[in-house]
Design a protein around this motif. Structure first.
Motif, short mmCIF file in Angstrom:
data_model
loop_
_atom_site.label_atom_id
_atom_site.label_comp_id
_atom_site.label_asym_id
_atom_site.label_seq_id
_atom_site.Cartn_x
_atom_site.Cartn_y
_atom_site.Cartn_z
N ALA A 46 177.13 123.98 41.05
CA ALA A 46 177.03 123.23 42.31
C ALA A 46 177.47 124.06 43.51
N GLU A 47 178.10 125.21 43.27
CA GLU A 47 178.41 126.11 44.38
C GLU A 47 177.15 126.48 45.14
N ALA A 48 176.01 126.49 44.45
CA ALA A 48 174.75 126.88 45.09
C ALA A 48 174.40 125.96 46.25
N MET A 49 174.92 124.72 46.24
CA MET A 49 174.58 123.76 47.30
C MET A 49 175.43 123.96 48.55
N ARG A 50 176.50 124.74 48.44
CA ARG A 50 177.35 125.05 49.60
C ARG A 50 177.76 123.77 50.35
N LEU A 51 178.23 122.79 49.60
CA LEU A 51 178.57 121.51 50.20
C LEU A 51 179.70 121.61 51.21
N TRP A 52 180.56 122.61 51.06
CA TRP A 52 181.67 122.75 51.99
C TRP A 52 181.22 123.03 53.42
N THR A 53 179.98 123.53 53.59
CA THR A 53 179.49 123.84 54.93
C THR A 53 179.26 122.57 55.75
N GLU A 386 170.10 122.22 55.04
CA GLU A 386 169.18 123.17 54.44
C GLU A 386 169.79 123.89 53.23
N PRO A 387 171.01 124.46 53.33
CA PRO A 387 171.57 125.12 52.15
C PRO A 387 171.82 124.15 51.00
N VAL A 388 172.11 122.90 51.32
CA VAL A 388 172.34 121.89 50.28
C VAL A 388 171.06 121.64 49.49
N LEU A 389 169.96 121.43 50.20
CA LEU A 389 168.69 121.15 49.53
C LEU A 389 168.17 122.38 48.79
N ARG A 390 168.38 123.55 49.36
CA ARG A 390 167.98 124.76 48.64
C ARG A 390 168.79 124.91 47.36
N GLY A 391 170.08 124.62 47.47
CA GLY A 391 170.91 124.68 46.28
C GLY A 391 170.49 123.67 45.23
N MET A 392 170.10 122.48 45.66
CA MET A 392 169.61 121.48 44.72
C MET A 392 168.36 121.97 44.02
N GLY A 393 167.51 122.65 44.77
CA GLY A 393 166.31 123.22 44.16
C GLY A 393 166.66 124.25 43.10
N VAL A 394 167.65 125.08 43.39
CA VAL A 394 168.11 126.08 42.41
C VAL A 394 168.62 125.39 41.16
N LEU A 395 169.39 124.32 41.33
CA LEU A 395 169.92 123.58 40.19
C LEU A 395 168.81 123.01 39.32
N VAL A 396 167.78 122.48 39.96
CA VAL A 396 166.65 121.92 39.20
C VAL A 396 165.97 123.01 38.37
N VAL A 397 165.76 124.18 38.98
CA VAL A 397 165.12 125.28 38.25
C VAL A 397 166.01 125.74 37.10
N PHE A 398 167.30 125.87 37.36
CA PHE A 398 168.23 126.25 36.29
C PHE A 398 168.16 125.26 35.13
N TRP A 399 168.18 123.96 35.46
CA TRP A 399 168.20 122.95 34.40
C TRP A 399 166.90 122.99 33.60
N LEU A 400 165.78 123.20 34.27
CA LEU A 400 164.49 123.27 33.55
C LEU A 400 164.47 124.47 32.60
N ILE A 401 165.05 125.58 33.02
CA ILE A 401 165.14 126.75 32.13
C ILE A 401 165.99 126.40 30.91
N LEU A 402 167.13 125.77 31.17
CA LEU A 402 168.03 125.39 30.07
C LEU A 402 167.38 124.35 29.16
N TYR A 403 166.62 123.44 29.74
CA TYR A 403 165.95 122.42 28.93
C TYR A 403 164.91 123.07 28.03
N TRP A 404 164.17 124.05 28.56
CA TRP A 404 163.20 124.77 27.72
C TRP A 404 163.91 125.48 26.57
N MET A 405 165.04 126.12 26.87
CA MET A 405 165.81 126.79 25.82
C MET A 405 166.32 125.78 24.79
N TYR A 406 166.74 124.62 25.28
CA TYR A 406 167.25 123.57 24.39
C TYR A 406 166.15 123.08 23.46
#
Length: 414
Positions: A46-53, A386-406
């Protein structure tokens, strides 16, 4: 590192009540531990979303102030949710060890073979942590404060302790906390002319202690002195003078105590006690450890500081981790509500993979999203988001990769 392709979503675990048992019958995994592991890794991602900004964008908002506090490290004393990621990950390494040992013992593996694997795992974790920290640097960056490196430095000791009696383990745990605190307390305070700005502490920094607690000040303590000596034994771009965040190598010692809490928790969950009894045990232990850490801070004996992993922080963070695990255990293993945790199970099943991906391809994925989708989709809520939504996009891609591996039963393990 090994890549396991299995016909099962996870390896079976085992049940045992004694660390020295030579055999142990197999049993099912503790689902709440797996889900909790996924939650911890999600917090890291979740660091990717930079919520602290968003606190900077909306300085009057109490809500975003709370979010910012809990999605970043505190500057020195205290503990946010973000500060619990590393102790939780370390704790879970310990919690998994009793199940791993029971599996290996049930398969008839010798102690020598298991010890060899533990040593290999320690070395691999240390080197992987150094490798990840060296990315984008002109030469190997020898540093040992990375989460993986800290776990690796203590893992073989943890393995050996798992084969000792509970009395020995208790003695080691107490010795670690008392000796680590005493070593800081006995290390001489800097002189009145000590210039903190020369060791990365800003002028008029409000987090410096006075009196006895000054033994635990940033970059003027025992851990800092050790690293000034130890890290300069390795080839460096320039001599090591201080770590800008105050992180240190010696934190691996109390981290071992955190992992021991995990081992005891794993053994507690392996027992034949009822689910309710196990849940009560987790809650009681969590409350006791949390209060103990707070008391030591309130009495000005030991402050709660993650960056040097003080003894009070070991107790306090360990207690909070236990309470969070208790919540997962109550929902999943006691109440039987499991479906909601599936996304977390997918993440937790490949914790090493996602840790490495977060260091190596996060920026690539973020840039690719903008390259192919443009900035418009990430500006629909305004520029601050903008950084929050971009980070959410990164999380979705990460999860899809992990789901494929799973789905393909591909699990990266060390």
């Amino acid at each position: 590192m090994t890549v396991t392709v299995s016909r099962r979503a996870a390896r079976p675990a085992s049940k045992t009540a004694d660390a020295t048992a030579v055999t142990a019958p197999p049993s099912t995994r503790i689902a709440s531990i797996d889900a909790f592991r996924g939650f911890v890794m999600f917090l890291m991602l979740a660091e990717a979303m930079r919520l602290w900004t968003l606190h900077t964008a909306f300085p009057e908002s109490r809500f975003w102030a709370i979010v910012a506090y809990n999605t970043s490290h505190v500057q020195w004393q205290g503990c946010s949710l973000h500060d619990l990621i590393q102790p939780a990950f370390s704790f879970l390494v310990g919690a998994a060890l009793p199940f791993s040992l029971a599996n290996r013992l049930a398969r008839g593996e010798s102690f020598q073979r298991m010890l060899g694997h533990a040593i290999w795992r320690s070395i691999a974790l240390i080197l992987l942590g150094i490798f990840l920290r060296s990315l984008e640097r002109p030469q190997t960056y020898w540093t040992f404060e990375d989460t993986l490196t800290q776990i690796g430095l203590g893992y073989t000791f943890l393995f050996l302790l798992a084969f000792t009696s509970l009395r020995v383990q208790n003695a080691v745990f107490v010795t670690i906390l008392v000796a680590f605190w005493a070593a800081f307390a006995l290390y001489p305070l800097p002189g009145p002319d000590f210039d903190y700005t020369q060791v990365g502490v800003p002028a008029n920094w409000p987090h410096l202690y006075t009196g006895f607690l000054a033994h635990f000040n940033k970059n003027s303590n025992l851990s800092w002195a050790f690293d000034v000596w130890f890290l300069n034994l390795f080839p460096r771009e320039s001599p090591f003078r201080f770590n800008s965040g105050g992180w240190s190598t010696l934190s691996f010692i109390p981290t071992l105590a955190t992992m021991m809490l995990g081992v005891w928790t794993g053994r507690w969950l392996q027992t034949d006690r009822s689910t309710v009894e196990k849940l009560k045990g987790l809650v009681i232990a969590g409350v006791a450890l949390t209060l103990a850490g707070l008391v030591f801070q309130w009495l000005h004996i030991s402050p709660i500081v993650k960056r040097i992993w003080t003894s009070s922080y070991t107790l306090y963070s360990g207690g909070l981790v236990l309470l969070i695990l208790a919540a997962f255990y109550a929902l999943i293993d006691w109440r039987g509500w499991r479906r909601w945790s599936f996304p977390l199970l997918v993440i937790g099943a490949n914790s090493i993979a996602i840790y490495v991906m977060s260091w190596t391809i996060e920026h690539f994925i973020s840039s690719a999203l903008v390259r192919h989708l443009g900035r418009a989709p990430f500006l629909v809520m305004g520029a601050p988001f903008e950084p929050v939504l971009r980070g959410m996009g990164v999380l979705v891609v990460f999860w899809l990769i992990l789901y494929w591996m799973y789905r393909k039963k591909i699990f990266l393990r060390i």
